[in-house]
Motif scaffolding. Structure first.
Motif, short mmCIF file in Angstrom:
data_model
loop_
_atom_site.label_atom_id
_atom_site.label_comp_id
_atom_site.label_asym_id
_atom_site.label_seq_id
_atom_site.Cartn_x
_atom_site.Cartn_y
_atom_site.Cartn_z
N LYS A 174 16.56 -19.99 -4.71
CA LYS A 174 15.21 -20.17 -5.27
C LYS A 174 14.18 -19.54 -4.33
O LYS A 174 14.25 -19.70 -3.12
CB LYS A 174 14.93 -21.66 -5.44
CG LYS A 174 13.70 -21.96 -6.28
CD LYS A 174 13.57 -23.45 -6.53
CE LYS A 174 12.38 -23.75 -7.43
NZ LYS A 174 12.24 -25.21 -7.69
N PHE A 175 13.26 -18.82 -4.91
CA PHE A 175 12.14 -18.16 -4.20
C PHE A 175 12.59 -16.98 -3.32
O PHE A 175 11.75 -16.39 -2.65
CB PHE A 175 11.36 -19.16 -3.34
CG PHE A 175 10.82 -20.34 -4.09
CD1 PHE A 175 10.00 -20.14 -5.20
CD2 PHE A 175 11.13 -21.63 -3.70
CE1 PHE A 175 9.49 -21.23 -5.91
CE2 PHE A 175 10.63 -22.71 -4.41
CZ PHE A 175 9.81 -22.52 -5.51
N ALA A 176 13.88 -16.65 -3.31
CA ALA A 176 14.35 -15.57 -2.43
C ALA A 176 13.70 -14.23 -2.81
O ALA A 176 13.26 -13.48 -1.94
CB ALA A 176 15.86 -15.46 -2.49
N GLU A 177 13.67 -13.93 -4.10
CA GLU A 177 13.04 -12.69 -4.55
C GLU A 177 11.56 -12.67 -4.20
O GLU A 177 11.03 -11.66 -3.73
CB GLU A 177 13.23 -12.52 -6.06
CG GLU A 177 14.67 -12.22 -6.47
CD GLU A 177 14.86 -12.30 -7.97
OE1 GLU A 177 15.45 -11.37 -8.54
OE2 GLU A 177 14.41 -13.29 -8.57
N GLN A 178 10.90 -13.79 -4.45
CA GLN A 178 9.47 -13.88 -4.17
C GLN A 178 9.19 -13.66 -2.69
O GLN A 178 8.23 -12.96 -2.32
CB GLN A 178 8.95 -15.25 -4.60
CG GLN A 178 7.45 -15.44 -4.41
CD GLN A 178 6.98 -16.79 -4.91
OE1 GLN A 178 7.62 -17.41 -5.77
NE2 GLN A 178 5.87 -17.26 -4.38
N GLU A 179 10.02 -14.23 -1.82
CA GLU A 179 9.82 -14.07 -0.38
C GLU A 179 9.97 -12.62 0.05
O GLU A 179 9.22 -12.11 0.89
CB GLU A 179 10.81 -14.97 0.37
CG GLU A 179 10.49 -16.46 0.26
CD GLU A 179 11.58 -17.33 0.85
OE1 GLU A 179 12.59 -16.77 1.34
OE2 GLU A 179 11.42 -18.56 0.83
N ILE A 180 10.96 -11.92 -0.52
CA ILE A 180 11.17 -10.51 -0.19
C ILE A 180 9.98 -9.68 -0.66
O ILE A 180 9.47 -8.81 0.06
CB ILE A 180 12.47 -9.99 -0.81
CG1 ILE A 180 13.67 -10.66 -0.14
CG2 ILE A 180 12.58 -8.46 -0.66
CD1 ILE A 180 15.01 -10.33 -0.78
N LEU A 181 9.50 -9.95 -1.87
CA LEU A 181 8.37 -9.20 -2.41
C LEU A 181 7.09 -9.48 -1.63
O LEU A 181 6.27 -8.57 -1.43
CB LEU A 181 8.18 -9.53 -3.89
CG LEU A 181 9.29 -9.02 -4.82
CD1 LEU A 181 9.10 -9.56 -6.23
CD2 LEU A 181 9.30 -7.49 -4.85
N GLU A 182 6.90 -10.70 -1.17
CA GLU A 182 5.73 -11.02 -0.36
C GLU A 182 5.81 -10.31 0.99
O GLU A 182 4.80 -9.83 1.51
CB GLU A 182 5.61 -12.53 -0.18
CG GLU A 182 5.16 -13.25 -1.44
CD GLU A 182 5.12 -14.76 -1.27
OE1 GLU A 182 5.54 -15.26 -0.19
OE2 GLU A 182 4.69 -15.45 -2.22
N SER A 183 7.01 -10.24 1.53
CA SER A 183 7.22 -9.50 2.78
C SER A 183 6.93 -8.02 2.58
O SER A 183 6.33 -7.36 3.44
CB SER A 183 8.65 -9.71 3.28
OG SER A 183 8.88 -9.00 4.47
N PHE A 184 7.32 -7.50 1.43
CA PHE A 184 7.04 -6.11 1.11
C PHE A 184 5.54 -5.87 0.98
O PHE A 184 5.02 -4.85 1.46
CB PHE A 184 7.75 -5.72 -0.19
CG PHE A 184 7.40 -4.35 -0.71
CD1 PHE A 184 7.63 -3.22 0.05
CD2 PHE A 184 6.82 -4.20 -1.96
CE1 PHE A 184 7.30 -1.94 -0.44
CE2 PHE A 184 6.48 -2.94 -2.45
CZ PHE A 184 6.72 -1.83 -1.67
N ALA A 185 4.83 -6.80 0.36
CA ALA A 185 3.38 -6.67 0.22
C ALA A 185 2.70 -6.64 1.60
O ALA A 185 1.75 -5.88 1.82
CB ALA A 185 2.83 -7.81 -0.62
#
Length: 203
Positions: A174-185
């Protein structure tokens, strides 16, 4: 041409495309249409030919979940050589945008079940989102060149690979994709500051 005349006599694009599809007074070979999400049409990380070939494959699938056009058929559709089709199909397969079952006669093509959350689409959409927030604050032509460099960078590929590994696993935390995308941002913010540093007044 008068703008008022155009407004009165021209249909909305989606409605007009229905008319274009159905028109068969002089020809009737291609009366269908293909539903293509903007996420695919404007996807960073896919070449122009990869987009065209993917759209062509989706068009051949239509209301099925597979298709098997020949390489030569797609070469004629897209307007490139058969060797180019083979190369770009291999690229789409490597990126897991399509699944290819090889046969002695024709390949059979499928779409991955997670295309709606595919790493290439997620990364592209996050980049578009970032651009929308900053484009008015920088020179847009320079921004375009910067984005092209970002998409070709090793860092962009690394973030995409991290997302792909999630899908390759048995489940996605859960939230793994979101965390990666936030790191990318955050990475984009950092790189933008390097390319477009604020002036001495902090503007």
């Amino acid at each position: 041409m008068n703008d008022n005349w155009l407004k009165r006599n021209h249909k909305a694009a989606n409605e007009y495309m229905d008319t274009v599809c159905q028109e068969s007074t002089l020809t009737s070979r291609h009366k269908g249409f293909t539903k293509v999400p903007h996420k695919i049409l404007r996807c960073y990380g896919l070449s122009e030919y990869e987009k065209l070939i993917l759209i062509d494959i989706i068009a051949y699938m239509s209301d099925k979940n597979l298709c098997y056009p020949t390489i030569e058929t797609m070469a004629r559709d897209v307007g490139c050589s058969s060797k180019s089709i083979e190369r770009h199909v291999a690229g789409l397969s490597e990126k897991k945008m399509i699944l290819v079952s090889q046969d002695r006669k024709n390949n059979t093509y499928y779409l991955p079940s997670y295309l709606h959350t595919h790493p290439y689409l997620l990364m592209s959409e996050k980049t578009h989102e970032f651009i929308g927030n900053v484009r008015k604050n920088v020179n847009e032509r320079e921004l375009t060149l910067w984005v092209q460099g970002i998409v070709k960078s090793d860092e962009y590929k690394a973030f995409t690979t991290r997302l792909q590994k999630l899908h390759d696993g048995r489940f996605i935390p859960k939230f793994a994709e979101q965390e990666i995308l936030e790191s990318f941002a955050q990475h984009l913010n950092s790189e933008l500051a390097k390319r477009f540093p604020p002036d001495v007044n902090g503007q």
